[in-house]
Design an enzyme around this catalytic site. Structure first.
Site, PDB file in Angstrom:
ATOM      1  N   GLU B 136      41.581  30.014  37.788  1.00 36.53           N
ATOM      2  CA  GLU B 136      42.671  30.877  38.260  1.00 36.53           C
ATOM      3  C   GLU B 136      42.889  32.090  37.357  1.00 36.53           C
ATOM      4  O   GLU B 136      43.128  33.204  37.818  1.00 36.53           O
ATOM      5  CB  GLU B 136      43.967  30.045  38.330  1.00 36.53           C
ATOM      6  CG  GLU B 136      45.178  30.771  38.837  1.00 36.53           C
ATOM      7  CD  GLU B 136      45.049  31.145  40.307  1.00 36.53           C
ATOM      8  OE1 GLU B 136      44.675  32.291  40.558  1.00 36.53           O
ATOM      9  OE2 GLU B 136      45.298  30.287  41.171  1.00 36.53           O
ATOM     10  N   GLU B 197      41.860  48.253  25.243  1.00 30.38           N
ATOM     11  CA  GLU B 197      41.094  47.802  24.083  1.00 30.38           C
ATOM     12  C   GLU B 197      40.649  49.019  23.270  1.00 30.38           C
ATOM     13  O   GLU B 197      40.626  50.139  23.779  1.00 30.38           O
ATOM     14  CB  GLU B 197      39.830  47.081  24.546  1.00 30.38           C
ATOM     15  CG  GLU B 197      40.049  46.053  25.620  1.00 30.38           C
ATOM     16  CD  GLU B 197      40.293  44.683  25.031  1.00 30.38           C
ATOM     17  OE1 GLU B 197      39.678  44.370  24.007  1.00 30.38           O
ATOM     18  OE2 GLU B 197      41.118  43.945  25.597  1.00 30.38           O
ATOM     19  N   LYS B 212      35.715  40.924  38.459  1.00 29.09           N
ATOM     20  CA  LYS B 212      36.726  40.117  39.157  1.00 29.09           C
ATOM     21  C   LYS B 212      36.458  40.104  40.665  1.00 29.09           C
ATOM     22  O   LYS B 212      36.659  39.080  41.335  1.00 29.09           O
ATOM     23  CB  LYS B 212      38.116  40.651  38.848  1.00 29.09           C
ATOM     24  CG  LYS B 212      38.516  40.416  37.388  1.00 29.09           C
ATOM     25  CD  LYS B 212      39.725  41.238  37.006  1.00 29.09           C
ATOM     26  CE  LYS B 212      40.156  40.961  35.572  1.00 29.09           C
ATOM     27  NZ  LYS B 212      41.120  41.974  35.093  1.00 29.09           N
TER      28      LYS B 212
END
Ligand SMILES: NC(=O)c1ccc[n+]([C@@H]2O[C@H](COP(=O)([O-])OP(=O)(O)OC[C@H]3O[C@@H](n4cnc5c(N)ncnc54)[C@H](OP(=O)(O)O)[C@@H]3O)[C@@H](O)[C@H]2O)c1
Lengths: 164, 328
Positions: B136, B197, B212
Site C-alpha cells: 500500500e 531531495e 508508481k
C-alpha cells in the site's frame, strides 16, 4: 452556419420553423441593417448548428416557404484545442511551426499568445488550434508533436478527453 | 491476535512505524529490526523506545547482526521492508523479500523498486508459499489506493486511471502558478522545506511518478507494465510564462500520470488542466482518479509522503494480514 435573408414580414418565422424540423439548433438571430446592396431590404442573419447532411433539405424547405436565402456561410472548424509550447520558439521559426498546421487545410492555428522571456531563456506560447473534426485535430496534433521533436520544443497538451 | 513483525530500515518510514506501534495499542510486537549496519532480534518483543533512542546515536543495535540475519533467523509473521528504493535492481530489498517468503513470512513494504520490477515473481512465490505481499505504501503515501482497488472496488472494470503521484512536482507547480516563481526558485523553496531531495532528478523528471504508475498498472491489469514502456516528460523545462498562459484560460499545469489500457497508453507528462478539475489542488498532496464500469469515477486525495502518513499505510497492511490470515 449563417443564413442571410430579406427581412419582410413573416419571413423570419417561416425561415425558423424548418430549422427545428430538421433537428437544427438556433444559436442567434441577428438583424443587420447594411447587409445588402439592394436599397430597400433589411437583412437577418441566423446562426445555427445543423448536421451537414440535412443542409440541402433545410435550404429547400426554407425556399418552399418563399424565403430568399442570400448567402450560406459554413464555419467548418468546430473543434478547438489549446496547447502550450516551450522552447526556443523564435530561433526555430515559429511562423514555420504555425504554417505546418495551417497548410493542412483541415486545421488552423487561430490564436497565438507569445510570452517574451529574458534573453536566451526559452519562450512560451499558447496556441489555439481549430479543426473540422476530432480526427483532424488528432492529425494536427501529431504534426505538431513531430515538429516539436525535431525543433526540441516541449508541447503541453490538455488532459485527454478534456477540451480547453 | 498478536502479530509479530521484523522491520528492515529505520529511516523516516521505519521510525514512524515503530513509533506508532509503541504509542498505539495495535497488538503488534517487533521481534527484529535492522538498519544498514546493525540489527537486533528478540522473539519475545523488543523494547521499541530503547531501539529508537539507540538509533538516535546512529546504529539501532548490534553490529554483529546483519539485516540478512534478521530476515533469515528472527521469529516473525510479517517482514516490514522499508529500506531505500533502488529503481534499477530492486536490491537488496528484493532478495530480503524472497528470503522471507521462502520462510513462509508475509511481506509489507513501502519500497517501490522491487515492487515495480518484480511484483509478479514475488506474488507467484507468495501464492506458492501461502503468504501475502502487500505494498500500500509504495503509491500515494497514506491514500488507501491498494485497499480500494482490491476490496472496495473489487469486481469493477477499470477503464482509465489518472493520478498526481508526486508531491514534490505538485508543490513546485503550485508555487510557480501562485507566485510566478521560476522553476529554479520553486525547486529551491521545495528543498528548503524538505519536500525535495538533494538530488531531485527522480521527482522532477517524472520517474518517481512513472514507477508508481507501473505499480498501479500491474496491480490493476496485471499487464506486465515496466518503466521503459512509460512515455515520460518531467516538469524541469516548464516556465512560469507557460503556467501564466494556462491560468489565463482558467486552467493550470499539473504533472499527470495516465493509463488507458485499451490503447496501451502509460504516460507521465505535464498537462493543461481545468482549475476546477478534481486533480487540481495545492501543495504536496497526491490523488488518483479511477474510471470504472460500475462505480463510475472515483478520486482519492491524501498525503503522499511523510513518516507517520506512510506508517499509516504500512500499519493498515500489517493489520489486514493479521485479520485475514492466521499468523503463527
Ligand atoms: N519517506 C517517505 O515519505 C516515503 C513514502 C513512501 C515510500 N517511501 C519508501 O520507503 C522506503 C524508506 O524510506 P525512508 O524515507 O524511510 O528512507 P531513509 O530515511 O533513507 O531510511 C532508509 C533506512 O534503511 C536503512 N538501510 C539502508 N540499507 C539497508 C540494508 N541493506 N539493510 C537494512 N537496512 C538498510 C538505512 O540504514 P541507516 O539508518 O543505517 O542509514 C535507513 O535506516 C524507501 O524505499 C522509500 O522510497 C518513503
Amino acid at each position: 452556419m449563417k443564413l442571410e435573408m430579406k427581412d419582410s414580414p413573416g419571413q423570419l418565422v417561416s425561415a425558423l420553423q424548418p430549422i427545428s424540423e430538421v433537428g437544427g439548433n438556433i444559436i442567434a438571430v441577428i438583424h443587420q441593417r447594411d447587409l445588402s446592396s439592394r436599397e430597400d431590404t433589411l437583412g437577418v442573419q441566423i446562426v445555427l448548428e445543423i448536421a451537414e447532411s440535412r443542409l440541402t433539405d433545410l435550404v429547400s424547405m426554407i425556399k418552399e416557404r418563399g424565403v430568399n436565402i442570400l448567402r450560406i456561410g459554413k464555419d467548418r472548424l468546430l473543434y478547438k484545442q489549446t496547447v502550450i509550447m516551450i522552447g526556443h520558439l523564435m530561433h526555430t521559426d515559429l511562423s514555420d511551426t504555425v504554417d505546418r498546421i495551417d497548410c493542412t487545410g483541415f486545421a488552423e492555428v487561430t490564436a497565438l499568445d507569445l510570452a517574451m522571456p529574458a534573453i536566451n531563456e526559452p519562450s512560451s506560447a499558447r496556441l489555439t488550434i481549430k479543426s473540422v473534426s476530432k480526427k483532424d485535430m488528432d492529425a494536427a496534433l501529431d504534426i505538431l508533436r513531430d515538429v516539436a521533436k525535431t525543433k526540441k520544443l516541449l508541447i503541453i497538451e490538455p488532459l485527454e478527453g478534456e477540451l480547453v | 491476535m498478536t502479530v509479530k513483525v521484523a522491520v528492515l530500515g529505520l529511516g523516516s518510514v521505519g521510525k514512524g512505524v515503530l513509533e506508532m506501534i509503541a504509542r498505539k495499542d495495535l497488538d503488534i510486537i517487533v521481534t527484529g529490526v535492522a538498519d544498514s549496519k546493525s540489527g537486533l532480534i528478540d522473539p519475545s518483543g523488543l523494547d521499541i523506545d530503547a531501539v529508537l533512542t539507540a538509533k538516535k546515536t546512529g546504529r539501532c543495535g548490534d553490529t554483529s547482526i546483519s539485516a540478512n540475519e534478521v530476515v533469515s533467523r528472527a521469529d516473525y509473521d510479517v517482514l516490514v521492508e522499508v529500506t531505500p528504493t533502488d529503481a534499477g535492481s530492486g536490491e537488496p530489498a528484493h532478495s530480503y523479500m524472497k528470503m522471507a517468503i521462502e520462510r513462509g513470512k508475509h511481506i509489507v513494504t513501502s519500497n517501490k523498486g522491487p515492487i515495480s520490477l518484480h511484483l509478479k515473481e514475488l506474488k507467484d512465490l507468495a501464492n506458492e508459499k501461502g503468504v501475502l505481499v502487500r505494498y500500500e505504501a509504495t503509491v500515494g503515501g497514506a491514500i488507501p489506493i491498494m485497499h480500494t482497488l482490491g476490496n472496495g472496488l473489487a469486481g469493477n472494470k477499470f477503464v482509465a486511471l489518472y493520478g498526481v503521484l508526486n508531491g514534490t512536482c505538485n508543490y513546485i507547480l503550485t508555487r510557480m502558478a501562485a507566485e510566478g516563481l521560476t522553476y529554479d526558485q520553486a525547486l529551491a523553496e521545495a528543498r528548503e522545506l524538505g519536500y525535495a531531495e538533494a538530488d531531485p532528478t527522480y521527482d522532477v523528471k517524472g520517474i518517481d511518478a512513472a514507477i508508481k504508475l507501473v505499480i498501479l498498472a500491474n496491480t490493476i491489469w496485471n499487464n506486465g507494465a515496466s518503466l521503459d514502456r512509460v512515455d515520460i516528460t518531467g516538469i524541469d523545462r516548464l516556465t512560469n510564462d507557460a503556467l501564466r498562459l494556462a491560468e489565463e484560460k482558467d486552467c493550470t499545469i499539473r504533472l499527470i500520470a495516465e493509463a488507458f489500457p485499451e490503447r496501451g497508453v502509460l504516460r507521465v507528462s505535464p498537462r493543461i488542466i481545468r482549475k476546477d478539475h478534481p486533480l487540481v489542488f495545492e501543495g504536496t498532496l497526491n490523488a488518483i482518479t479511477l474510471e470504472t464500469d460500475m462505480a463510475g469515477e472515483i478520486t482519492l486525495i491524501g498525503k503522499g509522503a511523510g513518516s507517520i502518513e506512510t506508517a499509516s499505510a504500512i500499519i493498515g497492511d500489517i493489520l489486514f494480514i493479521s485479520s485475514h490470515v492466521r499468523c503463527n
